[in-house]
Motif scaffolding. Sequence first.
Motif, PDB file in Angstrom:
ATOM      1  N   THR A  19      56.072  -8.979  -9.830  1.00  0.00           N
ATOM      2  CA  THR A  19      56.967 -10.089 -10.150  1.00  0.00           C
ATOM      3  C   THR A  19      57.639  -9.860 -11.484  1.00  0.00           C
ATOM      4  O   THR A  19      58.846 -10.073 -11.642  1.00  0.00           O
ATOM      5  N   ALA A  20      56.845  -9.413 -12.464  1.00  0.00           N
ATOM      6  CA  ALA A  20      57.400  -9.176 -13.800  1.00  0.00           C
ATOM      7  C   ALA A  20      58.405  -8.035 -13.779  1.00  0.00           C
ATOM      8  O   ALA A  20      59.454  -8.093 -14.414  1.00  0.00           O
ATOM      9  N   ILE A  21      58.089  -6.958 -13.023  1.00  0.00           N
ATOM     10  CA  ILE A  21      58.968  -5.803 -12.958  1.00  0.00           C
ATOM     11  C   ILE A  21      60.276  -6.162 -12.264  1.00  0.00           C
ATOM     12  O   ILE A  21      61.344  -5.697 -12.629  1.00  0.00           O
ATOM     13  N   ALA A  22      60.207  -7.012 -11.239  1.00  0.00           N
ATOM     14  CA  ALA A  22      61.389  -7.366 -10.461  1.00  0.00           C
ATOM     15  C   ALA A  22      62.390  -8.165 -11.284  1.00  0.00           C
ATOM     16  O   ALA A  22      63.592  -8.134 -11.005  1.00  0.00           O
ATOM     17  N   ALA A  23      61.932  -8.889 -12.292  1.00  0.00           N
ATOM     18  CA  ALA A  23      62.825  -9.712 -13.100  1.00  0.00           C
ATOM     19  C   ALA A  23      63.708  -8.833 -13.983  1.00  0.00           C
ATOM     20  O   ALA A  23      63.317  -7.750 -14.405  1.00  0.00           O
ATOM     21  N   ASP A  24      64.901  -9.319 -14.269  1.00  0.00           N
ATOM     22  CA  ASP A  24      65.851  -8.625 -15.128  1.00  0.00           C
ATOM     23  C   ASP A  24      65.763  -9.253 -16.519  1.00  0.00           C
ATOM     24  O   ASP A  24      66.340 -10.324 -16.755  1.00  0.00           O
ATOM     25  N   LEU A  25      65.039  -8.599 -17.424  1.00  0.00           N
ATOM     26  CA  LEU A  25      64.815  -9.165 -18.753  1.00  0.00           C
ATOM     27  C   LEU A  25      66.114  -9.270 -19.552  1.00  0.00           C
ATOM     28  O   LEU A  25      66.289 -10.209 -20.328  1.00  0.00           O
ATOM     29  N   LYS A  26      66.993  -8.307 -19.378  1.00  0.00           N
ATOM     30  CA  LYS A  26      68.267  -8.344 -20.103  1.00  0.00           C
ATOM     31  C   LYS A  26      69.094  -9.543 -19.673  1.00  0.00           C
ATOM     32  O   LYS A  26      69.645 -10.272 -20.500  1.00  0.00           O
ATOM     33  N   ALA A  27      69.163  -9.753 -18.366  1.00  0.00           N
ATOM     34  CA  ALA A  27      69.892 -10.921 -17.856  1.00  0.00           C
ATOM     35  C   ALA A  27      69.218 -12.205 -18.316  1.00  0.00           C
ATOM     36  O   ALA A  27      69.891 -13.181 -18.679  1.00  0.00           O
ATOM     37  N   GLY A  28      67.883 -12.209 -18.332  1.00  0.00           N
ATOM     38  CA  GLY A  28      67.145 -13.376 -18.803  1.00  0.00           C
ATOM     39  C   GLY A  28      67.427 -13.676 -20.258  1.00  0.00           C
ATOM     40  O   GLY A  28      67.588 -14.837 -20.651  1.00  0.00           O
ATOM     41  N   GLU A  29      67.496 -12.630 -21.070  1.00  0.00           N
ATOM     42  CA  GLU A  29      67.799 -12.806 -22.494  1.00  0.00           C
ATOM     43  C   GLU A  29      69.198 -13.391 -22.694  1.00  0.00           C
ATOM     44  O   GLU A  29      69.395 -14.296 -23.520  1.00  0.00           O
ATOM     45  N   GLU A  30      70.162 -12.906 -21.937  1.00  0.00           N
ATOM     46  CA  GLU A  30      71.535 -13.408 -22.058  1.00  0.00           C
ATOM     47  C   GLU A  30      71.629 -14.872 -21.640  1.00  0.00           C
ATOM     48  O   GLU A  30      72.270 -15.684 -22.321  1.00  0.00           O
ATOM     49  N   THR A  31      70.977 -15.194 -20.541  1.00  0.00           N
ATOM     50  CA  THR A  31      71.007 -16.584 -20.070  1.00  0.00           C
ATOM     51  C   THR A  31      70.272 -17.509 -21.032  1.00  0.00           C
ATOM     52  O   THR A  31      70.753 -18.597 -21.353  1.00  0.00           O
ATOM     53  N   ILE A  92      66.466 -18.326 -12.826  1.00  0.00           N
ATOM     54  CA  ILE A  92      65.239 -18.969 -13.305  1.00  0.00           C
ATOM     55  C   ILE A  92      64.164 -17.930 -13.592  1.00  0.00           C
ATOM     56  O   ILE A  92      63.533 -17.943 -14.661  1.00  0.00           O
ATOM     57  N   GLU A  93      63.961 -17.021 -12.661  1.00  0.00           N
ATOM     58  CA  GLU A  93      62.901 -16.023 -12.819  1.00  0.00           C
ATOM     59  C   GLU A  93      63.190 -15.060 -13.962  1.00  0.00           C
ATOM     60  O   GLU A  93      62.274 -14.628 -14.677  1.00  0.00           O
ATOM     61  N   ASN A  94      64.460 -14.741 -14.189  1.00  0.00           N
ATOM     62  CA  ASN A  94      64.817 -13.855 -15.298  1.00  0.00           C
ATOM     63  C   ASN A  94      64.563 -14.515 -16.646  1.00  0.00           C
ATOM     64  O   ASN A  94      64.022 -13.895 -17.562  1.00  0.00           O
ATOM     65  N   VAL A  95      64.947 -15.775 -16.763  1.00  0.00           N
ATOM     66  CA  VAL A  95      64.700 -16.513 -18.007  1.00  0.00           C
ATOM     67  C   VAL A  95      63.203 -16.652 -18.258  1.00  0.00           C
ATOM     68  O   VAL A  95      62.720 -16.444 -19.376  1.00  0.00           O
ATOM     69  N   ALA A  96      62.462 -16.997 -17.209  1.00  0.00           N
ATOM     70  CA  ALA A  96      61.011 -17.162 -17.337  1.00  0.00           C
ATOM     71  C   ALA A  96      60.362 -15.857 -17.772  1.00  0.00           C
ATOM     72  O   ALA A  96      59.493 -15.842 -18.658  1.00  0.00           O
ATOM     73  N   ALA A  97      60.763 -14.757 -17.163  1.00  0.00           N
ATOM     74  CA  ALA A  97      60.184 -13.454 -17.513  1.00  0.00           C
ATOM     75  C   ALA A  97      60.551 -13.056 -18.929  1.00  0.00           C
ATOM     76  O   ALA A  97      59.733 -12.459 -19.652  1.00  0.00           O
ATOM     77  N   PHE A  98      61.771 -13.373 -19.356  1.00  0.00           N
ATOM     78  CA  PHE A  98      62.177 -13.045 -20.726  1.00  0.00           C
ATOM     79  C   PHE A  98      61.296 -13.758 -21.743  1.00  0.00           C
ATOM     80  O   PHE A  98      60.761 -13.130 -22.662  1.00  0.00           O
ATOM     81  N   PHE A  99      61.123 -15.070 -21.595  1.00  0.00           N
ATOM     82  CA  PHE A  99      60.294 -15.800 -22.551  1.00  0.00           C
ATOM     83  C   PHE A  99      58.832 -15.359 -22.468  1.00  0.00           C
ATOM     84  O   PHE A  99      58.140 -15.299 -23.489  1.00  0.00           O
ATOM     85  N   ALA A 100      58.374 -15.032 -21.271  1.00  0.00           N
ATOM     86  CA  ALA A 100      56.992 -14.559 -21.121  1.00  0.00           C
ATOM     87  C   ALA A 100      56.775 -13.246 -21.862  1.00  0.00           C
ATOM     88  O   ALA A 100      55.657 -12.949 -22.299  1.00  0.00           O
TER      89      ALA A 100
END
Length: 203
Positions: A19-31, A92-100
């Motif tokens: 789940t963590a790998i599938a998330a896009d951390l860069k996109a999460g950071e931008e959002t 949602i999942e990208n933002v969640a993974a970024f903060f995590a």
Amino acid sequence: MNFKSLLALFGLTVGLNATAIAADLKAGEETAGAICAGCHMPDGNSVVDMFPKLAGQHAQYLTKQLKDYKSGARTDDTMTGMAATLATDDDIENVAAFFASKEGTVATADDAKVALGKAIYRGGNTTTHLPACMGCHGTNGSGNPAAKFPALAGQHATYTINQLNAFRDGKRANDSNHMMRFVANKMTVAEIEAVANYIAQLK
């Protein structure tokens, strides 16, 4: 632990990591920078104690909360609007993974309340049948990502107090099986404040 238990644990770990790998951390950071940083700060360590710290919080828990805000299962005048701007589950999942992925910091605590808070957090209150907080949230406040029990360590005391009061008053009702409403209803004002201050200084 037997072999089947080991296999189950391995499968759970792989699933969480996937789940963590599938998330896009860069996109999460931008959002997160565009939508969340104003209250929660760019790294998720909010400086205003009414806004929760998100840094280091489990992605599974954050994902559930954001989806609950979107569905109306959890309500807040500000967060309902903010969550609505996250158009897709991927957002949602990208933002969640970024903060995590960020590291949390400790919060300010009232030292005079920490001792009672520690006693309640670790041992509950046998007189009122209040269960120990660490049963779900861990001895060090690390939570349980698989069960979507949040990490608590370092959270602002004011935010924790507000949430416990919301559970007790029924204003927040998105807890699984009424668990937090049951717990909060057994807590006195002094116990809520003490536990919140004990949590704030955990790391």
